[in-house]
Design a protein around this motif. Structure first.
Motif, PDB file in Angstrom:
ATOM      1  N   VAL A  16     109.599  36.918  71.348  1.00 32.43           N
ATOM      2  CA  VAL A  16     108.250  36.526  71.790  1.00 32.43           C
ATOM      3  C   VAL A  16     107.319  37.730  71.768  1.00 32.43           C
ATOM      4  CG1 VAL A  16     106.905  35.720  73.771  1.00 32.43           C
ATOM      5  CG2 VAL A  16     109.017  34.547  73.128  1.00 32.43           C
ATOM      6  N   ASP A  17     107.784  38.861  72.268  1.00 31.92           N
ATOM      7  CA  ASP A  17     106.955  40.072  72.279  1.00 31.92           C
ATOM      8  C   ASP A  17     106.609  40.519  70.858  1.00 31.92           C
ATOM      9  OD1 ASP A  17     106.916  40.156  75.025  1.00 31.92           O
ATOM     10  OD2 ASP A  17     108.485  41.684  75.199  1.00 31.92           O
ATOM     11  N   ALA A  18     107.582  40.449  69.946  1.00 34.22           N
ATOM     12  CA  ALA A  18     107.329  40.855  68.559  1.00 34.22           C
ATOM     13  C   ALA A  18     106.318  39.933  67.897  1.00 34.22           C
ATOM     14  CB  ALA A  18     108.641  40.874  67.773  1.00 34.22           C
ATOM     15  N   VAL A  19     106.457  38.633  68.112  1.00 33.65           N
ATOM     16  CA  VAL A  19     105.519  37.676  67.534  1.00 33.65           C
ATOM     17  C   VAL A  19     104.133  37.875  68.145  1.00 33.65           C
ATOM     18  CG1 VAL A  19     104.934  35.221  67.392  1.00 33.65           C
ATOM     19  CG2 VAL A  19     107.250  35.980  66.859  1.00 33.65           C
ATOM     20  N   ARG A  20     104.067  38.091  69.454  1.00 32.97           N
ATOM     21  CA  ARG A  20     102.781  38.282  70.129  1.00 32.97           C
ATOM     22  C   ARG A  20     102.034  39.481  69.547  1.00 32.97           C
ATOM     23  NH1 ARG A  20     101.028  41.607  73.540  1.00 32.97           N
ATOM     24  NH2 ARG A  20     103.045  42.402  74.142  1.00 32.97           N
ATOM     25  N   VAL A  21     102.730  40.571  69.311  1.00 34.06           N
ATOM     26  CA  VAL A  21     102.097  41.762  68.735  1.00 34.06           C
ATOM     27  C   VAL A  21     101.497  41.441  67.373  1.00 34.06           C
ATOM     28  CG1 VAL A  21     102.582  44.053  67.776  1.00 34.06           C
ATOM     29  CG2 VAL A  21     103.463  43.437  70.020  1.00 34.06           C
ATOM     30  N   LEU A  22     102.246  40.734  66.530  1.00 36.42           N
ATOM     31  CA  LEU A  22     101.753  40.382  65.201  1.00 36.42           C
ATOM     32  C   LEU A  22     100.571  39.417  65.279  1.00 36.42           C
ATOM     33  CD1 LEU A  22     105.141  39.986  63.298  1.00 36.42           C
ATOM     34  CD2 LEU A  22     103.559  41.927  63.233  1.00 36.42           C
ATOM     35  N   VAL A  23     100.646  38.461  66.199  1.00 31.64           N
ATOM     36  CA  VAL A  23      99.556  37.495  66.356  1.00 31.64           C
ATOM     37  C   VAL A  23      98.285  38.198  66.807  1.00 31.64           C
ATOM     38  CG1 VAL A  23      98.771  35.565  67.803  1.00 31.64           C
ATOM     39  CG2 VAL A  23     101.012  35.476  66.724  1.00 31.64           C
ATOM     40  N   VAL A  24      98.394  39.093  67.770  1.00 27.44           N
ATOM     41  CA  VAL A  24      97.215  39.824  68.256  1.00 27.44           C
ATOM     42  C   VAL A  24      96.625  40.679  67.138  1.00 27.44           C
ATOM     43  CG1 VAL A  24      96.437  41.640  69.849  1.00 27.44           C
ATOM     44  CG2 VAL A  24      97.875  39.778  70.696  1.00 27.44           C
ATOM     45  N   ARG A  25      97.468  41.371  66.388  1.00 26.02           N
ATOM     46  CA  ARG A  25      96.972  42.190  65.269  1.00 26.02           C
ATOM     47  C   ARG A  25      96.238  41.327  64.246  1.00 26.02           C
ATOM     48  NH1 ARG A  25     102.110  45.907  63.625  1.00 26.02           N
ATOM     49  NH2 ARG A  25     102.173  47.208  65.486  1.00 26.02           N
ATOM     50  N   TYR A  26      96.836  40.189  63.907  1.00 21.71           N
ATOM     51  CA  TYR A  26      96.227  39.291  62.923  1.00 21.71           C
ATOM     52  C   TYR A  26      94.873  38.794  63.424  1.00 21.71           C
ATOM     53  CZ  TYR A  26      95.523  35.349  59.802  1.00 21.71           C
ATOM     54  OH  TYR A  26      94.990  34.477  58.897  1.00 21.71           O
ATOM     55  N   CYS A  27      94.821  38.327  64.649  1.00 19.39           N
ATOM     56  CA  CYS A  27      93.562  37.816  65.204  1.00 19.39           C
ATOM     57  C   CYS A  27      92.497  38.904  65.240  1.00 19.39           C
ATOM     58  CB  CYS A  27      93.781  37.239  66.602  1.00 19.39           C
ATOM     59  SG  CYS A  27      94.704  35.689  66.606  1.00 19.39           S
ATOM     60  N   ARG A  28      92.867  40.086  65.683  1.00 20.08           N
ATOM     61  CA  ARG A  28      91.893  41.189  65.730  1.00 20.08           C
ATOM     62  C   ARG A  28      91.430  41.571  64.335  1.00 20.08           C
ATOM     63  NH1 ARG A  28      94.033  45.261  70.495  1.00 20.08           N
ATOM     64  NH2 ARG A  28      93.494  43.860  72.232  1.00 20.08           N
ATOM     65  N   ALA A  29      92.335  41.524  63.361  1.00 20.52           N
ATOM     66  CA  ALA A  29      91.956  41.872  61.987  1.00 20.52           C
ATOM     67  C   ALA A  29      91.022  40.833  61.390  1.00 20.52           C
ATOM     68  CB  ALA A  29      93.214  42.011  61.117  1.00 20.52           C
ATOM     69  N   ARG A  30      91.304  39.558  61.607  1.00 23.42           N
ATOM     70  CA  ARG A  30      90.486  38.497  61.024  1.00 23.42           C
ATOM     71  C   ARG A  30      89.181  38.269  61.774  1.00 23.42           C
ATOM     72  NH1 ARG A  30      92.380  33.905  58.481  1.00 23.42           N
ATOM     73  NH2 ARG A  30      90.154  33.484  58.367  1.00 23.42           N
ATOM     74  N   ILE A  31      89.197  38.409  63.096  1.00 22.59           N
ATOM     75  CA  ILE A  31      87.999  38.140  63.895  1.00 22.59           C
ATOM     76  C   ILE A  31      87.170  39.406  64.065  1.00 22.59           C
ATOM     77  CG2 ILE A  31      87.155  37.459  66.181  1.00 22.59           C
ATOM     78  CD1 ILE A  31      89.561  35.519  66.292  1.00 22.59           C
ATOM     79  N   GLY A  32      87.834  40.527  64.251  1.00 21.08           N
ATOM     80  CA  GLY A  32      87.134  41.799  64.391  1.00 21.08           C
ATOM     81  C   GLY A  32      86.521  41.976  65.759  1.00 21.08           C
ATOM     82  N   ARG A  33      85.756  43.028  65.870  1.00 23.90           N
ATOM     83  CA  ARG A  33      85.098  43.331  67.145  1.00 23.90           C
ATOM     84  C   ARG A  33      83.807  42.544  67.245  1.00 23.90           C
ATOM     85  NH1 ARG A  33      86.701  47.850  70.061  1.00 23.90           N
ATOM     86  NH2 ARG A  33      88.253  49.087  69.000  1.00 23.90           N
ATOM     87  N   ARG A  34      83.620  41.949  68.354  1.00 24.12           N
ATOM     88  CA  ARG A  34      82.371  41.252  68.667  1.00 24.12           C
ATOM     89  C   ARG A  34      81.909  41.812  69.999  1.00 24.12           C
ATOM     90  NH1 ARG A  34      81.934  37.899  64.650  1.00 24.12           N
ATOM     91  NH2 ARG A  34      83.608  36.560  63.997  1.00 24.12           N
ATOM     92  N   SER A  35      80.684  42.311  70.041  1.00 22.90           N
ATOM     93  CA  SER A  35      80.118  42.906  71.252  1.00 22.90           C
ATOM     94  C   SER A  35      80.975  44.057  71.772  1.00 22.90           C
ATOM     95  CB  SER A  35      79.945  41.851  72.345  1.00 22.90           C
ATOM     96  OG  SER A  35      79.138  40.806  71.897  1.00 22.90           O
ATOM     97  N   GLY A  36      81.605  44.794  70.865  1.00 21.33           N
ATOM     98  CA  GLY A  36      82.332  45.993  71.239  1.00 21.33           C
ATOM     99  C   GLY A  36      83.701  45.774  71.848  1.00 21.33           C
ATOM    100  N   SER A  37      84.208  44.553  71.865  1.00 19.61           N
ATOM    101  CA  SER A  37      85.539  44.334  72.430  1.00 19.61           C
ATOM    102  C   SER A  37      86.312  43.353  71.562  1.00 19.61           C
ATOM    103  CB  SER A  37      85.437  43.788  73.851  1.00 19.61           C
ATOM    104  OG  SER A  37      85.015  42.437  73.830  1.00 19.61           O
ATOM    105  N   TYR A  38      87.554  43.210  71.882  1.00 23.36           N
ATOM    106  CA  TYR A  38      88.417  42.271  71.177  1.00 23.36           C
ATOM    107  C   TYR A  38      88.661  41.011  72.015  1.00 23.36           C
ATOM    108  CZ  TYR A  38      89.808  45.633  67.553  1.00 23.36           C
ATOM    109  OH  TYR A  38      89.843  46.483  66.494  1.00 23.36           O
ATOM    110  N   ASP A  39      87.797  40.733  72.968  1.00 20.54           N
ATOM    111  CA  ASP A  39      88.022  39.608  73.880  1.00 20.54           C
ATOM    112  C   ASP A  39      88.188  38.284  73.143  1.00 20.54           C
ATOM    113  OD1 ASP A  39      87.929  41.316  76.016  1.00 20.54           O
ATOM    114  OD2 ASP A  39      85.845  40.857  76.537  1.00 20.54           O
TER     115      ASP A  39
END
Length: 131
Positions: free
Chosen positions: A8-31
């Motif tokens: 679960v931890d390994a998948v979560r790390v990959l999911v967060v990286r993917y989301c941050r890469a595709r969505i990017g920073r908005r208003s200076g955060s990764y919220d």
């Protein structure tokens, strides 16, 4: 249970990286990206029982949620947006998420050779032309 927690931890790390890469920073955060990742992880955990290829399932769920986010959010310029879909996904997974060519092929359901060829073509497209 410890092995399940590590997965679960390994998948979560990959999911967060993917989301941050595709969505990017908005208003200076990764919220926004982190919120999409959280929803994705919940769906992955709920549907993962009996799934033979967890990485493929996790990618499919997360990609769908990120695509939904993009349909409802204002788009910011992205240098990868000019690439065809498969090439863009390969660049995100390989360069930004950090997956190997083998894992990228597994996630996308294609061959390792197809991943390498598409990545080469994407890099050629993104490379600046000499003046």
């Amino acid at each position: 249970m410890e092995t399940g927690s590590k997965i679960v931890d390994a998948v979560r790390v990959l999911v967060v990286r993917y989301c941050r890469a595709r969505i990017g920073r908005r208003s200076g955060s990764y919220d926004a990206a982190d919120e999409v990742a959280k929803h994705s992880c919940r769906e992955i955990a709920a549907g993962a029982a009996g799934v033979p290829a967890l990485l493929t399932f996790a990618y499919d769920v997360t990609r769908g949620l990120v695509d939904d986010f993009h349909r409802t959010a204002a788009e910011l310029p992205n240098p990868l947006s000019g690439l065809p879909g498969q090439q863009r996904e390969i660049m995100v997974l390989r360069s930004l998420v950090g997956l190997s060519a083998d894992d990228t092929a597994l996630a996308l359901g294609c061959s390792v050779q197809a991943v390498r060829l598409a990545q080469h073509r994407a890099l050629t497209t993104l490379r600046p032309t000499p003046a």
